[in-house]
Design an enzyme around this catalytic site. Structure first.
Site, mmCIF file in Angstrom:
data_model
loop_
_atom_site.group_PDB
_atom_site.id
_atom_site.type_symbol
_atom_site.label_atom_id
_atom_site.label_comp_id
_atom_site.label_asym_id
_atom_site.label_seq_id
_atom_site.Cartn_x
_atom_site.Cartn_y
_atom_site.Cartn_z
ATOM 1 N N CYS A 251 1.167 -1.276 0.201
ATOM 2 C CA CYS A 251 -0.352 -0.212 0.075
ATOM 3 C C CYS A 251 1.213 1.068 -0.140
ATOM 4 O O CYS A 251 0.575 2.508 0.297
ATOM 5 C CB CYS A 251 -0.896 0.122 1.076
ATOM 6 S SG CYS A 251 -2.616 -1.430 1.238
ATOM 7 N N ASP A 252 1.997 1.418 -0.280
ATOM 8 C CA ASP A 252 2.514 2.263 -0.196
ATOM 9 C C ASP A 252 3.634 2.728 -2.126
ATOM 10 O O ASP A 252 4.705 2.499 -1.859
ATOM 11 C CB ASP A 252 4.409 2.808 0.410
ATOM 12 C CG ASP A 252 3.868 3.862 1.420
ATOM 13 O OD1 ASP A 252 3.962 4.991 0.800
ATOM 14 O OD2 ASP A 252 5.235 4.175 1.704
ATOM 15 N N PRO A 253 2.963 2.344 -2.792
ATOM 16 C CA PRO A 253 3.743 2.224 -4.815
ATOM 17 C C PRO A 253 3.694 3.926 -4.608
ATOM 18 O O PRO A 253 3.645 4.001 -6.036
ATOM 19 C CB PRO A 253 2.502 1.835 -5.536
ATOM 20 C CG PRO A 253 1.090 2.475 -4.669
ATOM 21 C CD PRO A 253 1.531 2.454 -2.919
#
Length: 467
Positions: A251-253
């Site tokens: 969830c941190d791209p």
């Protein structure tokens, strides 16, 4: 109101003083009131700049547009300085904002993109202070809630409490990295750094060194002979597989966490996925509703869009929810999001509506399941990458999503069925659906290829020659 604010401010100042009395690291940033005060001062300066710089200039004139761009740039630089000064969570927010190319003015995204790869380094003492401060955000938000009753962002507290300990546990990050590498091992273009467990602890993580260009750096890809469309397509495959099929989502791209590199031996382009601290695990029921919602959005089936949006907590705000998920206008959602690319006028409409509907967006974020919040953030970051690569809303991305949704729903239905005949029926339906998607993809390829142009010209010539 003023008396209540003064009382709360006094309590906060007293609490900060008691805490710092027992702390041997006396840095200005140790004072919570310093960071909050710095943020308030920056906000005030930015607001004053917008009000005074554009007040006497005719709206819509060339001078107005020029001055607005200058104010945007000054404000963005002030925000970047605030993020670098306050560090911690402010850096995270700045990185997210820097990826929202489709939503924010270019001056903001261009200025804040620096935080993706050049964020200031922190000492151990500063990191420990960030932990204390982030876990104390509940107090700050409760204070704001008391002064401004309409402030409805208390969900930030719950998410910070849940996610922060996981992001700071490096053993958890190592386990996530190995899990996603094994889960997506069929994608030979994906590279995840190897973890050296014998040299890792909860506070130290040693992993394989990997380097490459940022995934939103189109110029880097062109210089190194990397196909931009292939990278965008493969990134979409990765995230469709994570979200719809496995329910385990990185969830941190942001671009600093997703690198690309051309292998000198094979010539293939690799995607390197970094920073595995923050993952969202989706429940089965949520994942199925989300799959069916996206299937409805791709098919422009408005009844099912409404049905599954409501099941995911959107209520009467389902049109806004659909627009937030797709980053398209309601007109485009009704017409079909795969029918046409995003136009310049639609971009302007989306940006304008984001500001106009802020109270409704706030209400929606409070109503949807907590699992949705990180998915929305992930969607924003991925669309920012697509926007930078000029591959946004491509047909291939929707086709990959469709394949994953079909597979995920079929797997779920088979797992719930005890009849061999029913399972065979589900598998046959799945095969037919995937065959239809492949056939449509072949049609699109022929339509855009030189061979397709020759076939079209031949058919046209044959048609005219008969008359």
């Amino acid at each position: 109101m003023a008396r209540r604010a003064l009382k709360l401010a006094s309590l906060a100042a007293a609490a900060s003083g008691i805490y710092l009395y027992g702390n041997k690291y006396l840095d200005p940033n140790d004072f919570g009131v310093v960071r909050v005060g710095r943020a308030i001062a920056t906000t005030a300066v930015i607001t004053y700049d917008y009000l005074t710089s554009l007040r006497s200039v005719p709206y819509g004139s060339e001078e107005y547009d020029f001055l607005k761009s200058q104010v945007h740039l000054r404000s963005a630089e002030r925000l970047r300085e605030l993020c670098c000064a306050n560090r911690g969570t402010f850096i995270k927010v700045g990185q997210h904002l820097g990826a929202l190319d489709y939503l924010l003015p270019e001056e903001y995204t261009r200025t804040l993109k620096v935080l993706h790869s050049q964020a200031p380094q922190s000492t151990r003492q500063e990191i420990e202070q960030v932990i204390r401060e982030d876990l104390g955000k509940e107090v700050l938000l409760l204070v704001v809630k008391q002064i401004f009753p309409d402030f409805e962002f208390m969900w930030l507290v719950e998410e910070a409490k849940k996610n922060l300990p996981l992001e700071l546990d490096f053993l958890n990050e190592g386990r996530n990295a190995e899990r996603v590498a094994n889960m997506l091992k069929n994608f030979d273009f994906l590279k995840v750094p190897r973890i050296y467990w014998e040299l890792s602890t909860r506070r130290v993580l040693l992993m394989e060194f990997m380097e490459g260009g940022q995934v939103n750096d189109r110029a880097y890809m062109e210089r190194n002979g990397i196909n931009v469309n292939e990278i965008s397509r493969n990134l979409g495959k990765l995230y469709s597989e994570m979200i719809f099929v496995n329910g385990f989502v990185h969830c941190d791209p942001h671009p600093g966490n997703v690198l690309v590199k051309k292998c000198p031996v094979s010539g293939k382009a690799h995607i390197i996925l970094l920073d595995h601290g923050l993952y969202q695990v989706l429940s089965e029921s949520f994942r199925m509703d989300y799959c069916r919602l996206w299937q409805a959005l791709i098919k422009a089936d408005m009844k099912r869009v409404q049905k599954y949006s409501r099941r995911l907590g959107a209520g009467d705000l389902y049109p806004l929810f659909a627009c937030m998920l797709t980053a398209r206008s309601w007109e485009s959602v009704n017409r079909g999001i795969d029918r046409s690319p995003v136009s310049a006028s639609e971009d302007v409409e989306i940006r304008s509506n984001a500001a106009a509907y802020l109270p409704q967006i706030t209400q929606l974020l409070n109503n949807v399941p907590r699992q949705m919040l990180l998915l929305l953030k992930t969607n924003d970051l991925l669309r920012g990458i697509e926007s930078a690569l000029h591959t946004r809303a491509s047909a291939s991305s929707f086709l990959n999503m469709s394949r994953c949704c079909v597979r995920a729903v079929s797997m779920y239905q088979r797992s719930k069925s005890h009849s061999l005949y029913r399972r065979a029926q589900i598998s046959l339906t799945e095969a037919l659906s995937l065959w239809q998607i492949n056939l449509y993809e072949l049609f699109l390829w022929l339509k855009g290829s030189q061979l397709g142009n020759w076939v079209t010209a031949l058919l046209s010539w044959m048609h005219h020659s008969t008359y």
